[in-house]
Design a protein around this motif. Structure first.
Motif, mmCIF file in Angstrom:
data_model
loop_
_atom_site.group_PDB
_atom_site.id
_atom_site.type_symbol
_atom_site.label_atom_id
_atom_site.label_comp_id
_atom_site.label_asym_id
_atom_site.label_seq_id
_atom_site.Cartn_x
_atom_site.Cartn_y
_atom_site.Cartn_z
ATOM 1 N N HIS A 1 -21.485 -19.862 -16.503
ATOM 2 C CA HIS A 1 -21.046 -19.622 -17.687
ATOM 3 C C HIS A 1 -19.850 -20.221 -17.968
ATOM 4 O O HIS A 1 -19.224 -20.374 -17.379
ATOM 5 C CB HIS A 1 -21.418 -17.857 -18.065
ATOM 6 N N HIS A 2 -19.261 -19.132 -19.416
ATOM 7 C CA HIS A 2 -18.125 -19.423 -19.811
ATOM 8 C C HIS A 2 -17.342 -18.719 -19.043
ATOM 9 O O HIS A 2 -16.702 -17.792 -18.705
ATOM 10 C CB HIS A 2 -18.124 -19.313 -21.992
ATOM 11 N N ARG A 3 -16.078 -18.967 -19.595
ATOM 12 C CA ARG A 3 -14.769 -18.913 -18.584
ATOM 13 C C ARG A 3 -14.830 -16.757 -18.709
ATOM 14 O O ARG A 3 -13.708 -16.559 -18.474
ATOM 15 C CB ARG A 3 -13.298 -19.482 -18.539
ATOM 16 N N ARG B 1 -17.471 -21.024 -13.568
ATOM 17 C CA ARG B 1 -16.813 -20.256 -14.403
ATOM 18 C C ARG B 1 -16.022 -21.286 -15.406
ATOM 19 O O ARG B 1 -14.882 -21.869 -14.885
ATOM 20 C CB ARG B 1 -16.393 -18.911 -14.359
ATOM 21 N N ASP C 1 -16.767 -23.125 -22.206
ATOM 22 C CA ASP C 1 -17.439 -22.421 -23.456
ATOM 23 C C ASP C 1 -18.892 -22.218 -22.114
ATOM 24 O O ASP C 1 -20.164 -22.090 -23.938
ATOM 25 C CB ASP C 1 -17.362 -22.926 -24.646
#
Length: 266
Positions: A154-156, A207, A210
């Motif tokens: 997933h995104h940061r 992680r 985007d």
């Protein structure tokens, strides 16, 4: 069906408003943001980039309770539980896509479900929920001879790990294999840990950047590996699923449901 969106100024909130605008049989009834937001009083459609909708953003669910039939909530565990209780007390339905709820908070959603209709799912994507069905079937057929690993990215900015979807995938596989995920889950590996045990289910988390959401479940044994993969490229897939769940609640009595119920996959 009038839908309220809480967190309307956020990325998911704006996407939900777009999805509601595009869907048939539903309309945006209310939009809610934090009390400190500078967007209070602004037209929700303009904030979401879909043009004026005639719905002014408010800062408290109490200020718009007469304007919606169902609330869509992708906020935080504590706020989602509070909103579920409020909806239950005021005759409103609720769709919750928030992740990271603990067992006590999930039990509170079940309590709300005794008074109103609640859809709670860690992932509202139609594709993800079909994937869950496939995972259950695969686990039943492959059995204990295959090692199971869940890899998610997933995104940061995502704050919980593993993702709620990854955990649900692990739960579905564990249930199909007759295991308790709390007893067999292994979250990451480091150092001299020795060989994996036969019945553990591993989780690996990424992680970065985007990434909207990617999940891969491995079933591996000597000589072959099967991967069941879902990749989301836009938040719209989650928003469309949530709006579909909200519309489905129109014909439901009180109860706690999930997307498997909405999609008739049970």
């Amino acid at each position: 069906m009038r839908i309220a969106v809480i967190g309307a100024a956020g990325r998911m909130g704006k996407t939900l408003i777009q999805a509601i605008t595009d869907a048939n049989g539903v309309e945006l009834g209310a939009a809610i943001v934090e009390p400190t937001s500078s967007l209070v009083g602004v037209d929700a459609g303009e904030v979401a980039g879909v043009g004026k909708l005639g719905v002014s953003i408010v800062s408290d669910i109490k200020d718009c309770v007469a304007d919606f039939d169902v609330l869509i909530d992708f906020t935080t565990p504590a706020l989602s539980v509070a909103n579920a209780a409020y909806c239950a007390d005021n005759g409103k339905s609720i769709v919750i896509g928030t992740t990271g709820l603990n067992d006590e908070q999930k039990a509170l959603l079940a309590e709300a479900g005794k008074k109103t209709s609640v859809v709670f799912a860690p992932n509202m994507s139609v594709g993800v929920n079909l994937t869950l069905k496939l995972l259950s079937l695969a686990a039943q057929i492959l059995g204990d001879d295959y090692d199971v690993e869940v890899v998610e990215a997933h995104h940061r900015h995502k704050v919980d790990s593993p993702s709620g979807t990854a955990l649900r995938m692990g739960e579905v596989v564990a249930e199909a294999l007759g295991r308790d995920l709390k007893e067999c889950a292994v979250y990451g590996r480091e150092g001299q840990i020795g060989p994996r045990t036969q019945k553990e289910i591993g989780f690996e988390t990424i992680r970065a950047g985007d990434v909207v959401g990617e999940h891969s479940v491995w079933f591996a044994t000597e000589g072959e590996r099967i991967e069941i993969v879902h990749k989301a490229s836009s938040r719209m897939t989650f928003a469309k699923g949530a709006v579909r769940a909200a519309a489905w609640l129109k014909d439901q009595q009180a109860g706690l449901f999930d997307m498997q119920d909405v999609l008739n996959l049970k």
